[in-house]
Scaffold this motif. Structure first.
Motif, PDB file in Angstrom:
ATOM      1  N   ASP A 257     -31.721   4.614 -15.289  1.00  0.00           N
ATOM      2  CA  ASP A 257     -32.826   5.566 -15.401  1.00  0.00           C
ATOM      3  C   ASP A 257     -32.363   6.989 -15.112  1.00  0.00           C
ATOM      4  O   ASP A 257     -32.818   7.944 -15.756  1.00  0.00           O
ATOM      5  CB  ASP A 257     -33.945   5.198 -14.424  1.00  0.00           C
ATOM      6  N   LEU A 258     -31.470   7.133 -14.143  1.00  0.00           N
ATOM      7  CA  LEU A 258     -30.949   8.466 -13.833  1.00  0.00           C
ATOM      8  C   LEU A 258     -30.231   9.058 -15.035  1.00  0.00           C
ATOM      9  O   LEU A 258     -30.367  10.251 -15.335  1.00  0.00           O
ATOM     10  CB  LEU A 258     -30.008   8.410 -12.631  1.00  0.00           C
ATOM     11  N   LEU A 259     -29.460   8.229 -15.732  1.00  0.00           N
ATOM     12  CA  LEU A 259     -28.761   8.701 -16.930  1.00  0.00           C
ATOM     13  C   LEU A 259     -29.756   9.065 -18.027  1.00  0.00           C
ATOM     14  O   LEU A 259     -29.575  10.059 -18.743  1.00  0.00           O
ATOM     15  CB  LEU A 259     -27.793   7.634 -17.423  1.00  0.00           C
ATOM     16  N   THR A 260     -30.814   8.273 -18.154  1.00  0.00           N
ATOM     17  CA  THR A 260     -31.847   8.577 -19.140  1.00  0.00           C
ATOM     18  C   THR A 260     -32.509   9.916 -18.848  1.00  0.00           C
ATOM     19  O   THR A 260     -32.707  10.743 -19.756  1.00  0.00           O
ATOM     20  CB  THR A 260     -32.907   7.459 -19.164  1.00  0.00           C
ATOM     21  N   ALA A 267     -32.383  17.380 -14.747  1.00  0.00           N
ATOM     22  CA  ALA A 267     -31.197  17.390 -13.897  1.00  0.00           C
ATOM     23  C   ALA A 267     -31.437  16.544 -12.655  1.00  0.00           C
ATOM     24  O   ALA A 267     -32.562  16.487 -12.143  1.00  0.00           O
ATOM     25  CB  ALA A 267     -30.839  18.820 -13.508  1.00  0.00           C
ATOM     26  N   ILE A 268     -30.390  15.895 -12.167  1.00  0.00           N
ATOM     27  CA  ILE A 268     -30.494  15.039 -10.988  1.00  0.00           C
ATOM     28  C   ILE A 268     -29.873  15.750  -9.792  1.00  0.00           C
ATOM     29  O   ILE A 268     -28.720  16.186  -9.847  1.00  0.00           O
ATOM     30  CB  ILE A 268     -29.793  13.684 -11.219  1.00  0.00           C
ATOM     31  N   GLY A 269     -30.642  15.872  -8.715  1.00  0.00           N
ATOM     32  CA  GLY A 269     -30.172  16.541  -7.513  1.00  0.00           C
ATOM     33  C   GLY A 269     -30.193  15.624  -6.305  1.00  0.00           C
ATOM     34  O   GLY A 269     -30.743  14.522  -6.331  1.00  0.00           O
ATOM     35  N   ASN A 270     -29.602  16.097  -5.246  1.00  0.00           N
ATOM     36  CA  ASN A 270     -29.410  15.361  -3.989  1.00  0.00           C
ATOM     37  C   ASN A 270     -30.593  15.610  -3.059  1.00  0.00           C
ATOM     38  O   ASN A 270     -30.941  16.758  -2.774  1.00  0.00           O
ATOM     39  CB  ASN A 270     -28.106  15.842  -3.352  1.00  0.00           C
ATOM     40  N   ASP A 296     -22.571   8.807  -4.141  1.00  0.00           N
ATOM     41  CA  ASP A 296     -23.248   7.826  -4.983  1.00  0.00           C
ATOM     42  C   ASP A 296     -23.715   8.450  -6.293  1.00  0.00           C
ATOM     43  O   ASP A 296     -23.542   7.865  -7.372  1.00  0.00           O
ATOM     44  CB  ASP A 296     -24.430   7.211  -4.231  1.00  0.00           C
ATOM     45  N   LEU A 297     -24.334   9.627  -6.206  1.00  0.00           N
ATOM     46  CA  LEU A 297     -24.824  10.268  -7.414  1.00  0.00           C
ATOM     47  C   LEU A 297     -23.690  10.609  -8.369  1.00  0.00           C
ATOM     48  O   LEU A 297     -23.817  10.446  -9.590  1.00  0.00           O
ATOM     49  CB  LEU A 297     -25.618  11.531  -7.057  1.00  0.00           C
ATOM     50  N   THR A 298     -22.581  11.071  -7.834  1.00  0.00           N
ATOM     51  CA  THR A 298     -21.431  11.396  -8.683  1.00  0.00           C
ATOM     52  C   THR A 298     -20.955  10.169  -9.448  1.00  0.00           C
ATOM     53  O   THR A 298     -20.657  10.234 -10.645  1.00  0.00           O
ATOM     54  CB  THR A 298     -20.287  11.976  -7.840  1.00  0.00           C
ATOM     55  N   GLU A 304     -20.188  13.284 -12.941  1.00  0.00           N
ATOM     56  CA  GLU A 304     -20.788  14.619 -12.859  1.00  0.00           C
ATOM     57  C   GLU A 304     -21.376  14.827 -11.469  1.00  0.00           C
ATOM     58  O   GLU A 304     -22.306  14.126 -11.061  1.00  0.00           O
ATOM     59  CB  GLU A 304     -21.878  14.785 -13.910  1.00  0.00           C
ATOM     60  N   GLU A 305     -20.845  15.775 -10.728  1.00  0.00           N
ATOM     61  CA  GLU A 305     -21.288  16.006  -9.355  1.00  0.00           C
ATOM     62  C   GLU A 305     -22.599  16.786  -9.322  1.00  0.00           C
ATOM     63  O   GLU A 305     -22.754  17.777 -10.047  1.00  0.00           O
ATOM     64  CB  GLU A 305     -20.215  16.771  -8.583  1.00  0.00           C
ATOM     65  N   PRO A 306     -23.545  16.359  -8.505  1.00  0.00           N
ATOM     66  CA  PRO A 306     -24.764  17.160  -8.352  1.00  0.00           C
ATOM     67  C   PRO A 306     -24.444  18.495  -7.699  1.00  0.00           C
ATOM     68  O   PRO A 306     -23.540  18.600  -6.860  1.00  0.00           O
ATOM     69  CB  PRO A 306     -25.641  16.287  -7.448  1.00  0.00           C
ATOM     70  N   THR A 307     -25.194  19.517  -8.069  1.00  0.00           N
ATOM     71  CA  THR A 307     -24.948  20.860  -7.535  1.00  0.00           C
ATOM     72  C   THR A 307     -26.197  21.464  -6.919  1.00  0.00           C
ATOM     73  O   THR A 307     -26.194  22.639  -6.546  1.00  0.00           O
ATOM     74  CB  THR A 307     -24.442  21.791  -8.647  1.00  0.00           C
ATOM     75  N   ALA A 308     -27.270  20.684  -6.824  1.00  0.00           N
ATOM     76  CA  ALA A 308     -28.521  21.179  -6.242  1.00  0.00           C
ATOM     77  C   ALA A 308     -29.016  20.193  -5.205  1.00  0.00           C
ATOM     78  O   ALA A 308     -28.907  18.977  -5.373  1.00  0.00           O
ATOM     79  CB  ALA A 308     -29.578  21.382  -7.331  1.00  0.00           C
ATOM     80  N   PHE A 309     -29.600  20.723  -4.139  1.00  0.00           N
ATOM     81  CA  PHE A 309     -30.041  19.920  -3.003  1.00  0.00           C
ATOM     82  C   PHE A 309     -31.450  20.349  -2.623  1.00  0.00           C
ATOM     83  O   PHE A 309     -31.789  21.538  -2.654  1.00  0.00           O
ATOM     84  CB  PHE A 309     -29.094  20.158  -1.813  1.00  0.00           C
ATOM     85  N   ALA A 310     -32.295  19.385  -2.258  1.00  0.00           N
ATOM     86  CA  ALA A 310     -33.628  19.682  -1.734  1.00  0.00           C
ATOM     87  C   ALA A 310     -33.727  19.105  -0.330  1.00  0.00           C
ATOM     88  O   ALA A 310     -33.418  17.937  -0.107  1.00  0.00           O
ATOM     89  CB  ALA A 310     -34.717  19.085  -2.626  1.00  0.00           C
TER      90      ALA A 310
END
Length: 382
Positions: A257-260, A267-270, A296-298, A304-310
């Motif tokens: 689902d994340l890839l979808t 975009a997928i963030g941490n 894990d996300l990478t 692809e490494e996430p570059t945004a964090f909430a």
């Protein structure tokens, strides 16, 4: 979905949704950090999934969890909020705030999608009055030093509720709106509910824990957020063992689902591994929560490494900064119900506006303009 392709599906957004209601009580649909309320300060600790949606005025805590005297009857509260929202949107200040907002960045912070119809109306409205931008475009502004275009709005979702995929993505794709989803990685590929939802349910069904002695069921999540993370996890395990019933299972996002979502412009963030409040964690836990989720996300995002964090719950902790910088993060997002600059001054402290899918037209417009956040702060909101 490429940025700049946003389009409206119709000539209008329909009537105001300020009187719509929902009766769903699914554990998958209420927000973890509730929508700001112009009538008074927020409760920043509302358990996700155990609120009863009360139309656009926001959720009302179920009486079984907070006691019968904790809130006015739902209809009366919704009516009061609807009146306030209508007055604000029609006030002489609204055009002035709307004009000022064209020179500010609005980052909308959703959680799950409780009301797909109202969410679709919100997004229809967004492409008519604003310029949806992608997370990549915001990060480009940060790294290049060039401000975003006027009327820029970024749509974000916290926690990774599966309704972002099932209910949100079709609307975003139809309108060409890019977005970002900040996911709690311990939930991926599982069926365990968000910990706050589970804890509230267990407490309401007789669950107890040593660290929560003398804590009323409606205060359990608030109390747990202030515990050191090891104690929070221990308390949750004890609630599971002692409750009369287990919390209902909840289908979560999968790695696929994340890839979808990513392929479709989200975009997928941490959002950390387990969603603790970082300011109540020790140094090792702060680092582990961020780096474990990053690793894990990478892997799940094919390198692809996430570059945004909430920040979970919006609780900022300065110890996160060096960890995020070392891992290459370009942006970090708050939950403070404010606009930011078109050229954010503090890239790891970008403000966001609290909103949910039950927010009606009146309130949605005043949130976008900044009038609702201003009144909220005057009334004592955080």
């Amino acid at each position: 979905m490429p940025e700049g392709t946003a389009r409206s599906a119709g000539s209008g957004v329909g009537p105001s949704t300020s009187t719509s209601t929902s009766t769903s009580t699914s554990t998958s649909t209420s927000t973890n950090e509730p929508e700001a309320d112009a009538t008074g300060p927020d409760d920043p600790d509302g358990p996700r999934g155990l609120d009863v949606p009360d139309g656009p005025g926001g959720p009302v805590r179920a009486a079984a969890h907070v006691g019968p005297a904790a809130a006015p009857p739902r209809g009366r509260l919704a009516s009061r909020r609807g009146t306030v929202d209508a007055v604000l949107r029609r006030s002489p200040a609204q055009p002035l705030f709307r004009l000022a907002a064209t020179r500010r960045l609005a980052v909308l912070a959703y959680h799950g999608i409780d009301d797909p119809r109202t969410f679709a109306l919100q997004m229809d409205r967004l492409v008519r009055v604003a310029r949806p931008v992608s997370l990549a475009r915001v990060e480009q502004a940060v790294t290049s030093g060039r401000p975003l275009p006027h009327r820029s709005v970024l749509v974000t979702f916290d926690d990774g509720d599966r309704t972002v995929l099932t209910e949100g993505l079709p609307v975003l794709a139809r309108l060409g709106i890019p977005a970002a989803a900040f996911v709690v990685t311990e939930l991926i590929d599982g069926d365990r509910p968000f910990w706050g939802s589970e804890a509230a349910f267990l407490a309401a069904h007789g669950g107890t824990a040593r660290a929560l002695a003398s804590t009323a069921p409606g205060e359990v999540v608030r109390r747990m957020k202030r515990l050191p993370d090891t104690d929070r996890r221990t308390a949750l395990a004890e609630l599971r063992e002692s409750a009369r019933a287990g919390a209902p299972r909840q289908e979560q996002l999968t790695r696929q689902d994340l890839l979808t979502l990513r392929r479709s412009g989200v975009a997928i963030g941490n959002h950390t591994a387990g969603h603790p409040c970082l300011d109540h964690c020790d140094d090792d836990t702060v680092q582990d929560e961020i780096t474990r989720a990053h690793r894990d996300l990478t892997g799940w995002l094919e390198g692809e490494e996430p570059t945004a964090f909430a920040y979970p719950n919006g609780n900022v902790d300065h110890r996160a900064d060096p960890v995020l910088r070392r891992l290459g993060y370009r942006t970090g997002f708050l939950f403070d119900h404010r606009h930011d600059r078109l050229m954010p001054r503090r890239p790891l402290r970008i403000s966001r506006l609290r909103v949910n899918s039950t927010t009606g037209r009146d309130r949605f417009d005043t949130i976008l303009s900044g009038l609702h956040p201003a009144v909220h702060r005057l009334r004592g909101g955080a």
